[in-house]
Design an enzyme around this catalytic site. Sequence first.
Site, PDB file in Angstrom:
ATOM      1  N   ALA A 193      22.943  33.947   5.736  1.00  0.00           N
ATOM      2  CA  ALA A 193      22.614  32.518   5.636  1.00  0.00           C
ATOM      3  C   ALA A 193      23.578  31.793   4.695  1.00  0.00           C
ATOM      4  CB  ALA A 193      21.168  32.363   5.133  1.00  0.00           C
ATOM      5  N   ALA A 213      34.155  35.707  -3.744  1.00  0.00           N
ATOM      6  CA  ALA A 213      35.162  35.152  -2.829  1.00  0.00           C
ATOM      7  C   ALA A 213      36.510  35.723  -3.235  1.00  0.00           C
ATOM      8  CB  ALA A 213      35.167  33.630  -2.913  1.00  0.00           C
ATOM      9  N   ARG A 241      46.548  21.652   4.753  1.00  0.00           N
ATOM     10  CA  ARG A 241      45.657  21.914   3.611  1.00  0.00           C
ATOM     11  C   ARG A 241      45.490  20.699   2.711  1.00  0.00           C
ATOM     12  NH1 ARG A 241      42.476  26.549   3.596  1.00  0.00           N
ATOM     13  NH2 ARG A 241      43.562  28.175   4.731  1.00  0.00           N
ATOM     14  N   ARG A 281      45.284  54.524   0.463  1.00  0.00           N
ATOM     15  CA  ARG A 281      44.581  53.488  -0.294  1.00  0.00           C
ATOM     16  C   ARG A 281      44.180  54.010  -1.673  1.00  0.00           C
ATOM     17  NH1 ARG A 281      40.580  49.190   2.770  1.00  0.00           N
ATOM     18  NH2 ARG A 281      41.719  47.439   1.912  1.00  0.00           N
ATOM     19  N   CYS A 325      34.647  37.297   6.382  1.00  0.00           N
ATOM     20  CA  CYS A 325      33.183  37.134   6.395  1.00  0.00           C
ATOM     21  C   CYS A 325      32.642  36.019   7.279  1.00  0.00           C
ATOM     22  CB  CYS A 325      32.690  36.891   4.973  1.00  0.00           C
ATOM     23  SG  CYS A 325      32.649  38.392   4.008  1.00  0.00           S
ATOM     24  N   PHE A 326      33.193  34.816   7.145  1.00  0.00           N
ATOM     25  CA  PHE A 326      32.507  33.664   7.749  1.00  0.00           C
ATOM     26  C   PHE A 326      32.258  33.832   9.244  1.00  0.00           C
ATOM     27  CE2 PHE A 326      33.619  30.164   4.421  1.00  0.00           C
ATOM     28  CZ  PHE A 326      32.755  30.769   3.536  1.00  0.00           C
TER      29      PHE A 326
HETATM   30  C1  UDX Z   1      33.360  33.975   1.461  1.00  0.00           C
HETATM   31  C2  UDX Z   1      32.198  33.481   0.589  1.00  0.00           C
HETATM   32  O1  UDX Z   1      32.637  32.329  -0.173  1.00  0.00           O
HETATM   33  C3  UDX Z   1      31.736  34.594  -0.340  1.00  0.00           C
HETATM   34  O2  UDX Z   1      30.593  34.168  -1.076  1.00  0.00           O
HETATM   35  C4  UDX Z   1      31.370  35.829   0.506  1.00  0.00           C
HETATM   36  O3  UDX Z   1      31.006  36.906  -0.325  1.00  0.00           O
HETATM   37  C5  UDX Z   1      32.542  36.244   1.373  1.00  0.00           C
HETATM   38  O4  UDX Z   1      32.962  35.140   2.185  1.00  0.00           O
HETATM   39  P1  UDX Z   1      35.976  34.349   1.126  1.00  0.00           P
HETATM   40  O5  UDX Z   1      36.013  34.488   2.611  1.00  0.00           O
HETATM   41  O6  UDX Z   1      36.644  35.376   0.294  1.00  0.00           O
HETATM   42  O7  UDX Z   1      34.465  34.269   0.607  1.00  0.00           O
HETATM   43  O8  UDX Z   1      36.651  32.937   0.728  1.00  0.00           O
HETATM   44  P2  UDX Z   1      36.153  31.423   0.687  1.00  0.00           P
HETATM   45  O9  UDX Z   1      36.634  30.822  -0.577  1.00  0.00           O
HETATM   46  O10 UDX Z   1      34.734  31.277   0.996  1.00  0.00           O
HETATM   47  O11 UDX Z   1      37.022  30.751   1.868  1.00  0.00           O
HETATM   48  C6  UDX Z   1      36.816  31.063   3.237  1.00  0.00           C
HETATM   49  C7  UDX Z   1      37.690  30.186   4.106  1.00  0.00           C
HETATM   50  O12 UDX Z   1      37.257  28.825   4.087  1.00  0.00           O
HETATM   51  C8  UDX Z   1      39.168  30.156   3.678  1.00  0.00           C
HETATM   52  O13 UDX Z   1      39.993  30.214   4.825  1.00  0.00           O
HETATM   53  C9  UDX Z   1      39.292  28.831   2.967  1.00  0.00           C
HETATM   54  O14 UDX Z   1      40.599  28.335   2.981  1.00  0.00           O
HETATM   55  C10 UDX Z   1      38.348  27.967   3.780  1.00  0.00           C
HETATM   56  N1  UDX Z   1      37.818  26.802   3.066  1.00  0.00           N
HETATM   57  C11 UDX Z   1      37.051  26.973   1.950  1.00  0.00           C
HETATM   58  C12 UDX Z   1      38.073  25.520   3.552  1.00  0.00           C
HETATM   59  O15 UDX Z   1      38.755  25.344   4.567  1.00  0.00           O
HETATM   60  N2  UDX Z   1      37.539  24.438   2.881  1.00  0.00           N
HETATM   61  C13 UDX Z   1      36.763  24.572   1.768  1.00  0.00           C
HETATM   62  O16 UDX Z   1      36.309  23.545   1.229  1.00  0.00           O
HETATM   63  C14 UDX Z   1      36.513  25.880   1.285  1.00  0.00           C
HETATM   64  P1  ADP Z   2      35.686  45.109   2.806  1.00  0.00           P
HETATM   65  O1  ADP Z   2      36.445  43.810   2.835  1.00  0.00           O
HETATM   66  O2  ADP Z   2      34.296  44.995   3.387  1.00  0.00           O
HETATM   67  O3  ADP Z   2      35.709  45.778   1.474  1.00  0.00           O
HETATM   68  P2  ADP Z   2      37.755  46.939   3.733  1.00  0.00           P
HETATM   69  O4  ADP Z   2      38.193  47.219   5.156  1.00  0.00           O
HETATM   70  O5  ADP Z   2      38.719  46.289   2.799  1.00  0.00           O
HETATM   71  O6  ADP Z   2      36.412  46.094   3.875  1.00  0.00           O
HETATM   72  O7  ADP Z   2      37.275  48.314   3.048  1.00  0.00           O
HETATM   73  C1  ADP Z   2      36.409  49.222   3.600  1.00  0.00           C
HETATM   74  C2  ADP Z   2      36.906  50.634   3.250  1.00  0.00           C
HETATM   75  O8  ADP Z   2      35.904  51.600   3.617  1.00  0.00           O
HETATM   76  C3  ADP Z   2      38.189  51.072   3.964  1.00  0.00           C
HETATM   77  O9  ADP Z   2      39.194  51.373   2.998  1.00  0.00           O
HETATM   78  C4  ADP Z   2      37.780  52.332   4.762  1.00  0.00           C
HETATM   79  O10 ADP Z   2      38.788  53.341   4.773  1.00  0.00           O
HETATM   80  C5  ADP Z   2      36.561  52.800   3.985  1.00  0.00           C
HETATM   81  N1  ADP Z   2      35.637  53.649   4.755  1.00  0.00           N
HETATM   82  C6  ADP Z   2      35.125  53.420   5.979  1.00  0.00           C
HETATM   83  N2  ADP Z   2      34.280  54.407   6.348  1.00  0.00           N
HETATM   84  C7  ADP Z   2      34.251  55.314   5.324  1.00  0.00           C
HETATM   85  C8  ADP Z   2      33.559  56.554   5.075  1.00  0.00           C
HETATM   86  N3  ADP Z   2      32.715  57.064   5.972  1.00  0.00           N
HETATM   87  N4  ADP Z   2      33.804  57.192   3.910  1.00  0.00           N
HETATM   88  C9  ADP Z   2      34.648  56.682   2.979  1.00  0.00           C
HETATM   89  N5  ADP Z   2      35.309  55.509   3.154  1.00  0.00           N
HETATM   90  C10 ADP Z   2      35.127  54.834   4.297  1.00  0.00           C
END
Ligand code: UDX
Ligand code: ADP
Length: 468
Positions: free
Chosen positions: A224, A166, A444, A43, A278-279
Amino acid sequence: MAPIEVKKICCIGAGYVGGPTCAVIALKCPHIQVTIVDLNQARIDAWNSDNLPIYEPGLDEVVKAARGKNLFFSTNVDKAIAEADLIFVSVNTPTKKSGIGAGFAADLNYLQLATRRIAEVSTSSKIVVEKSTVPCRTAESMRTILEANSKPGCTFDILSNPEFLAEGTAIADLFNPDRVLIGSLQTQSGKDACEALKNVYSNWISTDRILTVGLWSSELSKLAANAMLAQRISSINALSAICEATGASVDEVAHAVGRDSRVGPKFLKASVGFGGSCFQKDILNLVYLSESLHLPEVAKYWRAVVEMNEHQKDRFARKVVDTLFNTITGKKIALLGWAFKKDTGDTRESPSISIANHFLSEKARISIYDPQVTESQMWLDLTNYGDIPAEPIKPHVTICKSAEEACKNAEAIVICTEWDEFKTLDWEKIYANCPRPAFVFDGRLMLDRAALKKIGFTVITIGTGDRV
Ligand code: UDX
Ligand code: ADP
């Protein structure tokens, strides 16, 4: 006392959060040296190459402008920690797969290992910032680990600074965030640390957008915010089922509802279901937290948001099977889009994965195309889902280099991700190469339904009744 001046930042974790966030900090703060570290050598090598490990519009330009000047990528975690005044912890916190809280609680192992490393390596005081999404009160356990393992004379201030970017719009979100949230203990040293981080962000963000709150409020606000965004999608998706049954159009309903300024128009796009790292994880975290706090009704309420999402993915896959005269055994189905949303190569929790597996369990042949996701990632996703061995599914899956190739001779074309290029495909040509009747399933709501119908396709769109 003079405010703490941050001169060197270390970011532990070079992933989707740490990479873009700290690259933007480096770009906007040329006077601060930023080192992003990761244990994963491949990476880090990619971050140091022309082929960055993540696809994010605008990211290449940011990295090129700062890399080698005040932005560095390294696997030397200890050195970067030792030198830094401020450390972002941006490691992964996936949902636990086993043990107490399996399937709900966050796995904090990576976070705790990184925290221990900070304590062991530091010979001077540090500000430690939790960036990864974490359950409430994680800062407390980080503090305990740091204090129990620190060297004499080293103190640690812990801040919570959740990331709201996002994927797909990360750089724009970082340049111009709605808000930056910083949580700290309300002690003098906590407030000083908070001020130091605020000063970093205020290099490019106006201070009225930088909110400073208590630690626990900050941690809970992240969960939240994501839970409430996901809840809007599950709400509109629940309505999409009613629309399909009644002949209403979910886009029209969303538009009408969103015009109420109290509701607002964003995040009301019905879809095949939400994905992303995340969600689901954050809601399950909230469910776990609620249960731990003996609030079963609260837990049930949030769990329903995830259940509705599962239902939407399943409902869409079933609709394909039902429409293809109740069987897809041996039929070729084209899946357009594998990423969880457009403009990213990330596939974590992508609805495409569960839909593809549904089709495979019905013994269909699937051909997949996505403009950003690599073939090896698709195989990983297919086999990790339900721990399926690769060999039995290999003959049923073709990964294609173009949408046209995926759609050739397909009995159904299923849109799972809203990539812009799907709008401008040569649909006439695709139709000419499909058996009849030719079906398009728009998960979509992105295609011109009337134009496709005119060509001859039967179009099934989420949230649109056939009578429309
Ligand atoms: C989300 C939050 O938006 C962001 O603030 C947080 O930091 C991380 O999680 P992300 O998951 O990157 O970001 O993308 P987002 O644009 O939120 O979309 C999440 C999912 O919801 C996607 O699969 C998207 O296609 C879907 N979505 C989004 C819908 O189905 N309908 C919508 O109206 C919006
Ligand atoms: P996010 O979407 O939260 O950024 P990712 O999985 O893309 O999550 O990235 C998290 C990164 O953290 C990975 O590349 C992983 O190798 C790294 N990581 C995890 N534990 C450690 C650690 N103890 N020291 C350094 N890097 C780490």
